[in-house]
Design a protein around this motif. Sequence first.
Motif, PDB file in Angstrom:
ATOM      1  N   HIS A  18     -11.649 -30.839  26.641  1.00 27.42           N
ATOM      2  CA  HIS A  18     -12.258 -30.028  27.696  1.00 27.42           C
ATOM      3  C   HIS A  18     -12.027 -28.564  27.353  1.00 27.42           C
ATOM      4  N   ILE A  22     -12.158 -42.349  30.394  1.00 27.06           N
ATOM      5  CA  ILE A  22     -12.773 -41.222  31.090  1.00 27.06           C
ATOM      6  C   ILE A  22     -11.708 -40.166  31.312  1.00 27.06           C
ATOM      7  N   SER A  23     -12.130 -38.918  31.271  1.00 30.17           N
ATOM      8  CA  SER A  23     -11.205 -37.805  31.479  1.00 30.17           C
ATOM      9  C   SER A  23     -11.830 -36.814  32.443  1.00 30.17           C
ATOM     10  N   GLY A  24     -10.972 -36.103  33.160  1.00 32.66           N
ATOM     11  CA  GLY A  24     -11.420 -35.066  34.083  1.00 32.66           C
ATOM     12  C   GLY A  24     -10.588 -33.823  33.907  1.00 32.66           C
ATOM     13  N   TYR A  72     -15.671 -30.980  34.522  1.00 30.95           N
ATOM     14  CA  TYR A  72     -16.405 -31.993  33.776  1.00 30.95           C
ATOM     15  C   TYR A  72     -15.703 -33.349  33.844  1.00 30.95           C
ATOM     16  N   ILE A  73     -16.513 -34.399  33.880  1.00 27.73           N
ATOM     17  CA  ILE A  73     -16.057 -35.772  33.669  1.00 27.73           C
ATOM     18  C   ILE A  73     -16.652 -36.219  32.337  1.00 27.73           C
ATOM     19  N   LYS A  74     -15.798 -36.719  31.445  1.00 21.56           N
ATOM     20  CA  LYS A  74     -16.266 -37.119  30.121  1.00 21.56           C
ATOM     21  C   LYS A  74     -15.869 -38.564  29.830  1.00 21.56           C
ATOM     22  N   SER A 129     -21.170 -36.967  29.340  1.00 20.24           N
ATOM     23  CA  SER A 129     -20.504 -35.819  29.954  1.00 20.24           C
ATOM     24  C   SER A 129     -21.267 -35.440  31.214  1.00 20.24           C
ATOM     25  N   HIS A 161     -19.218 -31.922  39.835  1.00 21.23           N
ATOM     26  CA  HIS A 161     -18.182 -31.309  40.664  1.00 21.23           C
ATOM     27  C   HIS A 161     -18.124 -29.809  40.417  1.00 21.23           C
ATOM     28  N   ILE A 196     -11.342 -31.551  38.443  1.00 17.73           N
ATOM     29  CA  ILE A 196     -11.258 -32.987  38.683  1.00 17.73           C
ATOM     30  C   ILE A 196      -9.787 -33.355  38.813  1.00 17.73           C
ATOM     31  N   VAL A 199      -9.496 -39.755  38.423  1.00 15.27           N
ATOM     32  CA  VAL A 199     -10.555 -40.622  37.908  1.00 15.27           C
ATOM     33  C   VAL A 199      -9.994 -42.031  37.798  1.00 15.27           C
ATOM     34  N   ALA A 229     -14.357 -40.724  40.983  1.00 11.94           N
ATOM     35  CA  ALA A 229     -13.722 -39.454  40.637  1.00 11.94           C
ATOM     36  C   ALA A 229     -13.499 -38.641  41.894  1.00 11.94           C
TER      37      ALA A 229
END
Length: 474
Positions: free
Chosen positions: A331, A348-350, A355-357, A372, A376, A380, A383, A395
């Motif tokens: 990120h 998944i990462s926030g 961004y949520i990826k 991606s 939001h 984040i 998640v 999320a």
Amino acid sequence: MVKTKGKNKKKKLEKKVKEVKHEDDEYEDMDADDQTDQPTQQVYLPGDPLDEDEELVREESAYEMFHEAQTGKYVYGKNTRKFIKFILAGDPCLSFDILPDNLGTDRNQYPHTVFIVCGTQAEKSDRNSVMVVKMSNLTKTLKETSSDAESDEDDDDDDEEDAKPEFESVSLKHFGGVNRIRSTMINDRKIAATWSDTGKVHIWDLSRLVHAVNDSSVMAAYTRNQESPNALFTFNGHMTEGFAMDWSPVVPGVLATGDCSKNIHVWKPTETEWAVDQRPYIGHTSSVEDIQWSPNEQSVFTSCGVDRSIRIWDIRAMPSKACMLTELDAHTSDVNVISWNKHEPFLISGGDDGYIKVWDLRQFSKQTPVASFKHHRSAITSVEWHHTDSSVFAAGGADNQITLWDLAVEKDSEEKKEQAAANDNNHIENLPDQLLFIHMGQTDIKEVHWHKQIPGLLLSTALSGFNVFKTISA
């Protein structure tokens, strides 16, 4: 959420909105002229401007069930099928976990019962506690059809008392605010680990507390004797406080914790306590924000941190050499949270960048997410993948939104055109196709979790309290 607008002045509008939301029977008694003066409603999306004569109200028909537990407050709505609040504690509980129960799996029959464990963040360190909470008689709150309502009108008063949710909680003393709490099962015992803002990590046996919320005589004795079980084990080896924590789902009792000084420690259970390797797992260059064990490999976990990286570790190697894969710029700012899919090789990462990826571990070395999303409007904060549907996740963000996503959704161009033509808000068509639902109403959301035994049920915590809900799209 919908925004409501009418001809009335704002003060009168707020009263009308409240009556529409909570006092349906009073609306039926209004004159025709009063009814026509009711405010109009329009779909609201986060970021939309609000006029002075507009305010937000929840679209109740979008929820199969919705209940609130707010700190230090009790409000009991007149229409119990639609609006319930009940007291939880005097201090915010910004981390929690759902406790498994023996009431069955895949249960859909109302009313529901859920158990959680949570920890407080009080202003004074010696005022904090770990609580086991039982919320029962959680009734279905989906709005009834007019024919159903008419047939049940005579029974409303009799059913009102039966429809009240029931609430039991019991606590133990915890010195220091609870940064994060996570639970597991070890030899049929419910165990919780807590990250204290004092820099210590504690492990607790919750057996006595769970027994108390299920048995009034045990609760009476617990309260009368002012019981507060001591920690089973405490680790003082972290140099500062932290937030990252996860129990292994593969090997019972194995725990990983990460602190704000970039160090990660792995715990392994012994016959009487836990052995914690004093050699930290080193790789991050700043605070470790979250940790997730692999759902099927006993030696592998992943972590993320303020250094913007996501790392994959294998504890079979020496701690200084255990970092096997790294995405250095996952990120553009802090990576706050991660979740490992239980059925597919996806993470998944926030992040703080909003961004949520989605990452495919089979292509992790390519350093490019397979998806991606930027919906939001702020950081984040939570998640979590759905436990059975490998394409669905939830999320939560500091923008006071909880969003539900389904990666399997992909509309064709004709369907998009038809949907755009049907919407009264043209900008709705610009939402990601995979975005299923937006839940609002809480302030400063911290965590959201799926209930593994009740399909589609979500619980969330925020500075304003807890929400327990199930949407019509879940």
